[in-house]
Design a protein around this motif. Structure first.
Motif, short mmCIF file in Angstrom:
data_model
loop_
_atom_site.label_atom_id
_atom_site.label_comp_id
_atom_site.label_asym_id
_atom_site.label_seq_id
_atom_site.Cartn_x
_atom_site.Cartn_y
_atom_site.Cartn_z
N ARG A 211 0.78 -1.21 0.00
CA ARG A 211 0.00 0.00 0.00
C ARG A 211 0.82 1.27 0.00
O ARG A 211 0.54 2.19 -0.74
N TYR A 212 1.85 1.37 0.82
CA TYR A 212 2.65 2.59 0.95
C TYR A 212 3.99 2.43 0.24
O TYR A 212 4.57 1.35 0.20
N GLY A 213 4.50 3.55 -0.27
CA GLY A 213 5.84 3.57 -0.85
C GLY A 213 6.40 4.97 -0.76
O GLY A 213 5.65 5.96 -0.74
N TRP A 214 7.71 5.06 -0.69
CA TRP A 214 8.36 6.37 -0.62
C TRP A 214 9.76 6.27 -1.19
O TRP A 214 10.36 5.20 -1.27
N CYS A 215 10.29 7.42 -1.58
CA CYS A 215 11.62 7.45 -2.17
C CYS A 215 12.19 8.86 -2.09
O CYS A 215 11.46 9.83 -2.28
N LEU A 216 13.46 8.94 -1.81
CA LEU A 216 14.22 10.18 -1.94
C LEU A 216 15.24 9.89 -3.02
O LEU A 216 16.15 9.08 -2.82
N LEU A 217 15.06 10.49 -4.21
CA LEU A 217 15.87 10.10 -5.36
C LEU A 217 16.75 11.23 -5.86
O LEU A 217 16.26 12.27 -6.29
N PRO A 218 18.08 11.04 -5.80
CA PRO A 218 19.00 12.01 -6.39
C PRO A 218 19.23 11.68 -7.87
O PRO A 218 19.34 10.52 -8.24
N MET A 219 19.26 12.69 -8.70
CA MET A 219 19.64 12.53 -10.10
C MET A 219 20.63 13.65 -10.39
O MET A 219 20.24 14.78 -10.68
N ASP A 220 21.90 13.33 -10.19
CA ASP A 220 22.96 14.33 -10.27
C ASP A 220 22.62 15.48 -9.33
O ASP A 220 22.43 15.26 -8.15
N GLY A 221 22.47 16.69 -9.82
CA GLY A 221 22.19 17.83 -8.96
C GLY A 221 20.72 18.05 -8.65
O GLY A 221 20.35 19.07 -8.05
N SER A 222 19.87 17.12 -9.04
CA SER A 222 18.44 17.22 -8.74
C SER A 222 18.06 16.20 -7.67
O SER A 222 18.69 15.16 -7.56
N LEU A 223 17.03 16.53 -6.90
CA LEU A 223 16.60 15.66 -5.80
C LEU A 223 15.09 15.72 -5.69
O LEU A 223 14.50 16.80 -5.56
N ALA A 224 14.45 14.55 -5.77
CA ALA A 224 12.99 14.46 -5.66
C ALA A 224 12.62 13.61 -4.45
O ALA A 224 13.26 12.61 -4.16
N ARG A 225 11.57 14.04 -3.77
CA ARG A 225 10.99 13.28 -2.65
C ARG A 225 9.59 12.85 -3.08
O ARG A 225 8.78 13.68 -3.52
N VAL A 226 9.31 11.55 -2.95
CA VAL A 226 8.01 11.01 -3.34
C VAL A 226 7.50 10.13 -2.20
O VAL A 226 8.25 9.34 -1.63
N ALA A 227 6.22 10.27 -1.87
CA ALA A 227 5.56 9.38 -0.92
C ALA A 227 4.16 9.11 -1.47
O ALA A 227 3.50 10.02 -1.98
N LEU A 228 3.72 7.85 -1.39
CA LEU A 228 2.41 7.52 -1.95
C LEU A 228 1.71 6.46 -1.12
O LEU A 228 2.33 5.73 -0.35
N ASP A 229 0.39 6.41 -1.31
CA ASP A 229 -0.49 5.50 -0.57
C ASP A 229 -1.64 5.12 -1.49
O ASP A 229 -2.34 6.00 -2.01
N PHE A 230 -1.83 3.83 -1.72
CA PHE A 230 -3.01 3.37 -2.44
C PHE A 230 -4.19 3.44 -1.48
O PHE A 230 -4.69 2.45 -0.98
N SER A 231 -4.64 4.65 -1.22
CA SER A 231 -5.67 4.91 -0.22
C SER A 231 -7.08 4.73 -0.76
O SER A 231 -8.03 4.62 0.01
N GLY A 232 -7.23 4.76 -2.08
CA GLY A 232 -8.55 4.76 -2.68
C GLY A 232 -9.12 6.17 -2.82
O GLY A 232 -10.17 6.37 -3.40
N ARG A 233 -8.41 7.15 -2.28
CA ARG A 233 -8.84 8.55 -2.32
C ARG A 233 -7.83 9.35 -3.13
O ARG A 233 -7.07 10.14 -2.60
N GLY A 234 -7.82 9.15 -4.43
CA GLY A 234 -6.79 9.69 -5.30
C GLY A 234 -6.61 11.19 -5.23
O GLY A 234 -7.58 11.94 -5.21
N GLY A 235 -5.36 11.60 -5.18
CA GLY A 235 -5.01 13.01 -5.24
C GLY A 235 -3.51 13.16 -5.35
O GLY A 235 -2.76 12.34 -4.82
#
Length: 189
Positions: free
Chosen positions: A87-111
């Motif tokens: 159900r849950y997933g997360w990631c802190l992803l570096p791509m050279d000088g860029s950095l993205a933070r992602v967190a998600l939940d298959f909650s059924g309440r999309g947004g």
């Protein structure tokens, strides 16, 4: 598990097969940058994707990107609800000088919730304001709560790549079969 989605409107025509697990990807959208980002997302998520999409790209890629997000979100929902997932997933992803933070939940309440700025408006002929638009459609249709933040951005391509790869890795984590019921409500998705 495979999910097949066909979507045809006055603006776009999409044929999509999503496979979990999967490693074969054949992506044809008419936009090389979007093809590349979708390939990165699916590779990191462990998803196979056969996608043929066309649309009113003489206007721009807005309808195409949004409708691909809709179709991919519908397919993700089918795959996710086939069995109980982490159900849950997360990631802190570096791509050279860029950095993205992602967190998600298959909650059924999309947004989808987006923070960040790209250092340029476009990558090739793709308008980068369509990145959050794509993910809004995907999140809404899949029932996914999706938080994305672009924390650093050294160039537009690296920044977009960090977001797509980060979402892919978070999806991989969330889509793993659950060893226990992922909800205290006793209802999965």
């Amino acid at each position: 598990m495979d999910a097949t989605i066909e979507r045809k409107t006055k603006e776009t025509e999409i044929s999509l097969v999503l496979a979990l697990p999967g490693d074969t990807r054949m992506i044809e959208t008419g936009c090389g940058f979007l093809d590349h980002m979708l390939d990165l997302l699916c590779h990191r998520a462990g998803l196979g994707l056969k996608l043929k999409a066309s649309g009113d790209t003489q206007v721009d890629y807005h309808h195409l990107a949004e409708d691909i997000g809709i179709a991919l979100g519908q397919a993700l929902k089918e795959i996710a609800k086939a069995e109980a997932r982490n159900r849950y997933g997360w990631c802190l992803l570096p791509m050279d000088g860029s950095l993205a933070r992602v967190a998600l939940d298959f909650s059924g309440r999309g947004g989808a919730y987006w923070k960040g700025e790209f250092p340029a408006q476009r990558c090739g002929d793709f308008d980068l304001e369509l990145v959050p638009e794509f993910f809004r459609a995907l999140a809404r249709e899949s029932g996914l709560t999706l938080h994305m933040a672009l924390l650093e951005a050294d160039n537009a391509h690296h920044a977009a790549e960090a977001v797509f790869k980060g979402v892919g890795l978070a999806l991989r984590q969330a889509l793993c079969p659950a060893s226990e019921d992922p909800s205290t409500k006793g209802l999965w998705l």
